[in-house]
Structure formats: C-alpha cells, structure tokens
Scaffold this motif. Structure first.
Motif, PDB file in Angstrom:
ATOM      1  N   ASN A 116      45.865  34.756  27.282  1.00 36.66           N
ATOM      2  CA  ASN A 116      47.288  34.701  26.977  1.00 36.66           C
ATOM      3  C   ASN A 116      47.541  33.899  25.702  1.00 36.66           C
ATOM      4  O   ASN A 116      48.375  34.261  24.860  1.00 36.66           O
ATOM      5  CB  ASN A 116      48.040  34.074  28.155  1.00 36.66           C
ATOM      6  N   ARG A 119      46.546  36.046  22.672  1.00 38.61           N
ATOM      7  CA  ARG A 119      47.527  37.096  22.377  1.00 38.61           C
ATOM      8  C   ARG A 119      48.804  36.505  21.788  1.00 38.61           C
ATOM      9  O   ARG A 119      49.410  37.105  20.894  1.00 38.61           O
ATOM     10  CB  ARG A 119      47.842  37.880  23.648  1.00 38.61           C
ATOM     11  N   ARG A 120      49.238  35.355  22.290  1.00 41.20           N
ATOM     12  CA  ARG A 120      50.438  34.719  21.736  1.00 41.20           C
ATOM     13  C   ARG A 120      50.228  34.349  20.272  1.00 41.20           C
ATOM     14  O   ARG A 120      51.099  34.579  19.431  1.00 41.20           O
ATOM     15  CB  ARG A 120      50.807  33.465  22.547  1.00 41.20           C
ATOM     16  N   LEU A 122      48.032  35.629  18.187  1.00 37.17           N
ATOM     17  CA  LEU A 122      47.906  36.851  17.391  1.00 37.17           C
ATOM     18  C   LEU A 122      49.277  37.461  17.127  1.00 37.17           C
ATOM     19  O   LEU A 122      49.572  37.903  16.012  1.00 37.17           O
ATOM     20  CB  LEU A 122      47.000  37.862  18.105  1.00 37.17           C
ATOM     21  N   SER A 123      50.112  37.500  18.180  1.00 38.04           N
ATOM     22  CA  SER A 123      51.458  38.058  18.018  1.00 38.04           C
ATOM     23  C   SER A 123      52.269  37.241  17.027  1.00 38.04           C
ATOM     24  O   SER A 123      52.986  37.794  16.176  1.00 38.04           O
ATOM     25  CB  SER A 123      52.160  38.092  19.380  1.00 38.04           C
ATOM     26  N   ARG A 124      52.157  35.915  17.111  1.00 36.20           N
ATOM     27  CA  ARG A 124      52.872  35.043  16.180  1.00 36.20           C
ATOM     28  C   ARG A 124      52.345  35.234  14.760  1.00 36.20           C
ATOM     29  O   ARG A 124      53.110  35.264  13.802  1.00 36.20           O
ATOM     30  CB  ARG A 124      52.709  33.590  16.641  1.00 36.20           C
ATOM     31  N   ILE A 126      50.946  37.881  13.442  1.00 37.43           N
ATOM     32  CA  ILE A 126      51.333  39.176  12.891  1.00 37.43           C
ATOM     33  C   ILE A 126      52.639  39.071  12.117  1.00 37.43           C
ATOM     34  O   ILE A 126      52.841  39.752  11.110  1.00 37.43           O
ATOM     35  CB  ILE A 126      51.440  40.220  14.033  1.00 37.43           C
ATOM     36  N   ASN A 127      53.529  38.190  12.576  1.00 37.32           N
ATOM     37  CA  ASN A 127      54.836  38.052  11.937  1.00 37.32           C
ATOM     38  C   ASN A 127      54.868  37.032  10.814  1.00 37.32           C
ATOM     39  O   ASN A 127      55.909  36.845  10.179  1.00 37.32           O
ATOM     40  CB  ASN A 127      55.876  37.656  12.999  1.00 37.32           C
ATOM     41  N   MET A 146      44.280  42.837  19.156  1.00 38.94           N
ATOM     42  CA  MET A 146      45.209  42.452  20.218  1.00 38.94           C
ATOM     43  C   MET A 146      44.710  42.859  21.604  1.00 38.94           C
ATOM     44  O   MET A 146      45.106  42.251  22.605  1.00 38.94           O
ATOM     45  CB  MET A 146      46.569  43.085  19.966  1.00 38.94           C
ATOM     46  N   THR A 147      43.886  43.882  21.676  1.00 42.25           N
ATOM     47  CA  THR A 147      43.462  44.404  22.983  1.00 42.25           C
ATOM     48  C   THR A 147      41.987  44.087  23.252  1.00 42.25           C
ATOM     49  O   THR A 147      41.664  43.204  24.047  1.00 42.25           O
ATOM     50  CB  THR A 147      43.706  45.916  23.062  1.00 42.25           C
TER      51      THR A 147
END
Length: 600
Positions: A116, A119-120, A122-124, A126-127, A146-147
């Motif tokens: 988790n 992924r958090r 990575l998501s952050r 990306i932006n 991401m996967t």
C-alpha cells in the motif's frame, strides 16, 4: 521564468541508486519506515520459534537413549521419565508453533502495508514528475510499475527477508547443536551441505541479471498489450494484426527467455540443496551406526542427528527460495526506485502571485521552447492578446500550436521568455493557480468510468443539476441524457461512447468549470457537421467576454475570430483577422484555399 529543478524526494535515501542486490534491499528496508517494526517483530517471533524447535532433538535423544538402554540392558523402561520428557517436548514444540503463528500473522500484514505504501508513493509521484518523463515511455510500462512491481514488493519483500533471517538462524543453530552433540558427525554431515551452499551462491551471482530482464520485458509486453487494446480498431482497419502479433511474439520470446533462465537457474538451487541433504542423511546413518557399534555414541545421538540434518537442509532450501525471491524483489525495487528518484517538478509552495479579478490580457514575451535540447519548437514568440479577444491559432501539423496551449497551462515550462496574464508572470504563480484560470477541451477527449454528473462537473463543485442539464443540452447531449433512466446519476464508460459523445462531454466539462480563460484544441474535430454547428453556438456563448484560444485545423470554425495567428516552424508568420489575412494572399490564404478547393 521557469524555476530550477526541485530538491530530491523524501524517499531518496542517497543520490545514487544501488547497483547491487544488497544495496537495493538495504534501501528497501529503510524505505519501509515504521512498518519495519512489524517486520522485525515477525522476524523475532520466527527466531524464537526456531530456537524452541532446535531444543526438541535433545529431548528426543534422551527418550531414545532411555528406551535403547532399557532394551539392551534388560531392565524396565522408566515410563515416568519418558512421559515427563515427552510432555516437556510437547510444550517446547507448542511454544514454537505459537511463535511461528504470530510471525505468520505479522509478516503478511506488514507486506500488505508495504504494498500500500509503494502504491501511494507511486501514485503521488505520477502527479509530481514533469510531463516530459512520460514522453518516451509507454502506458503499459508505467502500469507495470503500479501493478506487477508493486505486487512483487508487497507480496515477497517482507517474506523473503524474514525467511532468510529464519533460515540462517535455523542453520546456525542446527550446526551449533550438532557440534555440541558430536563434533565428528557434525563435521561429516556439514561437508555436503557446504558444497550445496557454495553452488547456491554461484547460481545467485549469475542469475540476478535474468530477473532484471524479466521485470523489464514484462513492462514492455504490458505496453504492447495496452497499445493494441486501445488501438484495436486501427490495427484491424489497417490489417495490422500480423505485424502486431509479430511484435508481441518478439517481446514475448524475450520475456520467455528471461523468465525461463531466471526460473531454471533459481530452480536448480532447491534441487542441489535436496541432493546435499540426502547425502548428509546417508553419511549420518552409515557413520553414525559405525560409531554406535564402536560404543562412541548412543542411539539417541543418531536420532538427534537425523533430525538436525533435516533441520539443516530445510533452512538451506528456504534460503535458496528466499534468495531467488530477493532477486525478483531487487529487480522490481530497482525499477520503482528509479521512478521515485526522478526529479520532481520544482517546489512552488512559496509562490503567492496571482491576478486579482482576471481581465484576460495575455502576453507572450520572446518565448522559446524545445522538447529536445537544441531543437526549438517555439522560437522567439511575441504576442499580445487583449481581454475578451478570441484568438485562433492555425498552421500545419507540428508547427507548435498545441505546444502553445501546453506552455500556457504550464504542462511544460519554457526554455526562456515569459507568459503573463494581466501582467503577472505565470512562472511567479503556482501551477494549480495558473490552471484554475483556464477551462480547456483537448483534441484527445477523456471520459472516465462514473456518472454523467461526475464527468461533467469534474473538479468544479457547486454546479446545480439544472445548470448541468442546461450545459448538456447546449452541447447536444440532451437526448443522450434523456435516454438514461438515471439521468445525471447514470453510469457511463468511455468504451460505450462514440468519439463524438466523448468530445461533447469534454466540452460540457469546460463549460461547467466556467473559468475566465478558455483553450479549445480541435474541440469539434470528432463531431458531425450538425452537432458541430450546435456546439459552435454554445462555444460562441461560452467565449463571450472571455479571452479564448482556439487551435484548429478546420479553418471554417475560426473565420469569426478577432485575431488569427498563423504559426509555422514555431514562429508567427502572419497575424490578423480572416479578411485581412485573405487579402495578404500569403500562407494563410494557401491553407484556406487548400481546404475549400473544388467548392463553389
């Protein structure tokens, strides 16, 4: 002017990424943060379980010696001693089981939390990375991070570390207890195991590169699948199935080779350890029996050594599996850290500039920009747009029209020069503040799976239902709304909409935002002529009183613009109204005539 690159992100433990498994795993442990406590607790419980399991064979030796001594000596077996020892042995193994159960609970829980966390971040990330990071990368490659890579880190990182520590503890403990019990048998049984360990280290040293290639090839194949899925209509229309299959097969062959070599080399380790374990069993049984006959040891020592030999081979099997997993984890972690280490966009938290009530004056001052250093796309651009003007930007493909929109929205920052809104440089403003001043419709429309309301009112709360319905009617989606029983709350998906409907929703989204500046990048390129006229009327209403930038190839849609900028090779070559530019009989006239050639 654009700012300097930002400081290193918080997860960058050092300025350089590790080039080896040890360095990568050391950084991964540091990256886990507070979750390390759960991992350490799981390791501690696993070690305690191991310690209790190592004590057990000593009591088996006592039981065996009592039984064999009684049988050979012709006396009665001390059942009280046997029962008491067996009960104590049962308690020891029960404690070992409880500690292992606690470890089996903590480690999976920590693994999921680590996944988790990955992924958090990575998501952050990306932006926060500049858009040019994605220019040379496929969607599938980013999705693989991401996967696949995140799953490998989450599912295997804590497990393989715990397993490695536990296996080393068992192996060291078994060797110590074997030496304590009988050093001769210990030395003899350790030789095959040592040979197996050396072979395992050799395999690990030479198989790491194949796990890295496997991770890379998986990202490539995800990219190809993504491209072929979203572009399947184009592939079929141009009979490109054979070429697509050939390209997929080529990358799939590479993935097969890297995966096969990684799995094959990794699979030889358990087989080698198992072979060494069997040799060790034979040695213990044969030479142990000889020592019993000679009277140097009792039967209990042989029984204990058989158990210890099994305990010594089991951790080596575990160690070989954990080291194989570590290579896979290291390859995924290296890819993830490479992405997380990508410099962020410059920090703008200290910027406070922002126009007051926006009038809409926009100035481009000696603007220069290049996607690739040394190859300018925009060259010394100078434009002054008055508030409320409708500015059309036309020119051949690749002339830099869309690039201007990207620079205004600060998707990219200029190499030099400036863009000012009401006299305030956009580079003195935060990116989000700049973008809040614009509503925009791109050539590539975007619709996500959700309700009609969520798609149209995206990013702009407080829009009433009546206003949303009015907007949908203005862009020609009134019948579409009425055809859905749920109305604004009806679920839609991009795959179920035509390209024209997707673009109409994008236009409705821009109208709902109601920002003071407007960018339309081929906003009606995917709709039919009747719908285009209806949307154009709505657009004219939307652009009234707003400074608007209209990027268009179809020149019929921009003839009523206040100013038409003709862009060629990154520079403004002509400027004026439609009638003025037609009178010049220059490049714009040739573009216009080429579109209406043969029309009466």
């Amino acid at each position: 002017m654009p700012g300097n690159p930002g400081s290193a992100p918080r997860w960058a433990a050092s300025g350089e990424r590790p080039k080896n498994i040890r360095g990568t795993l050391r950084r991964l442990i540091g990256y886990m943060g507070d979750y390390r406590r759960e991992v350490y607790a799981g390791i501690a419980f696993s070690v305690l379980s191991t310690v209790f399991s190592l004590i057990g064979p000593q009591y088996l030796e006592a039981i065996t010696d009592e039984i064999s001594g009684a049988v050979l000596g012709g006396r009665d077996i001390d059942t009280d001693l046997i029962a008491g020892t067996a009960f104590f042995l049962l308690a020891v193994y029960a404690l070992s089981m409880l500690f292992m159960t606690a470890s089996d609970y903590l480690i999976p829980a920590a693994s999921e939390k680590i996944a988790n966390l990955v992924r958090r971040d990575l998501s952050r990330k990306i932006n926060t990375v500049p858009l040019n990071y994605y220019d040379g990368r496929t969607t599938g490659d980013v999705m693989s991070l991401m996967t696949n890579d995140a799953d490998i880190i989450g599912n295997q990182s804590a497990d393989c570390i715990t397993q490695a520590v536990s296996s080393v503890t068992i192996a060291v403990g078994a060797v110590i207890m074997m030496l304590y019990t009988d050093w001769k048998l210990a030395a003899l049984s350790a030789l095959p195991t040592a040979a197996g360990l050396l072979f395992m280290l050799f395999i690990i040293r030479h198989s790491g590169k194949y796990f890295s290639r496997q991770s890379r090839d998986l990202g490539l194949i995800n990219g190809i699948v993504d491209e072929n899925y979203y572009g399947h209509e184009i592939v079929r229309t141009y009979n490109g199935e054979a070429g697509a299959m050939e390209r997929f097969a080529e990358v799939d062959r590479d993935l097969f080779r890297s995966s096969f070599l990684a799995r094959t080399m990794g699979g030889t380790m358990p087989a080698a350890i198992n072979f060494a374990s069997n040799i060790s069993y034979v040695a213990v049984c044969v030479f142990g029996s000889m020592l019993v006959v000679e009277g140097e040891i009792g039967y209990g020592v042989v029984v204990a050594f058989i158990v210890y030999s099994g305990m010594l081979s089991r951790p080596l099997m575990m160690l070989s599996e954990s080291l194989t997993s570590m290579q896979s984890v290291s390859a995924s972690a290296d890819r993830i850290f490479a992405f997380l280490d990508t410099p962020d966009m410059p920090d703008e938290s200290t910027k406070t500039a922002r126009p007051g009530k926006v009038r809409g004056e926009v100035e481009f001052d000696d603007l220069r920009f290049s996607y690739v250093p040394g190859r300018e796309v925009i060259r010394g651009l100078n434009i002054s747009v008055r508030p409320g003007e409708k500015v059309a930007i036309v020119g051949p493909t690749g002339a830099g029209k869309t690039t201007l929109a990207n620079l205004m929205l600060r998707f990219y920052d200029a190499d030099s020069g400036d863009i000012r809104i009401d006299g305030v440089s956009i580079y003195d403003m935060k990116r989000e503040d700049v973008r809040s001043l614009f509503c925009m419709v791109l050539q590539d429309s975007w619709v996500f799976d959700g309700t009609i309301r969520e798609n149209v009112a995206y990013g702009c709360g407080g829009v009433s239902d009546s206003r949303l319905e009015e907007i949908l009617g203005d862009v020609g989606l009134g019948p579409f709304l009425e055809s859905h029983a749920g109305g604004l709350d009806a679920k839609i998906a991009a795959s179920s909409l035509s390209s024209g409907q997707r673009q109409q929703i994008s236009i409705a989204r821009a109208m709902a935002k109601d920002a003071p500046l407007l960018i339309l990048d081929e906003a009606t390129s995917s709709v039919d002529t009747i719908t285009e006229r209806r949307i154009q009327d709505a657009m004219d209403h939307l652009m009234r009183g707003r400074t608007s930038f209209v990027i268009a190839h179809r020149l019929s849609t921009i003839v009523n613009s206040d100013i038409i900028l003709v862009v060629r090779d990154g520079s403004i070559v002509e400027k004026g109204s439609h009638s003025e530019l037609m009178a010049l009989n220059g490049f714009y006239r040739s573009l216009y005539d080429s579109q209406f050639e043969g029309c009466d």
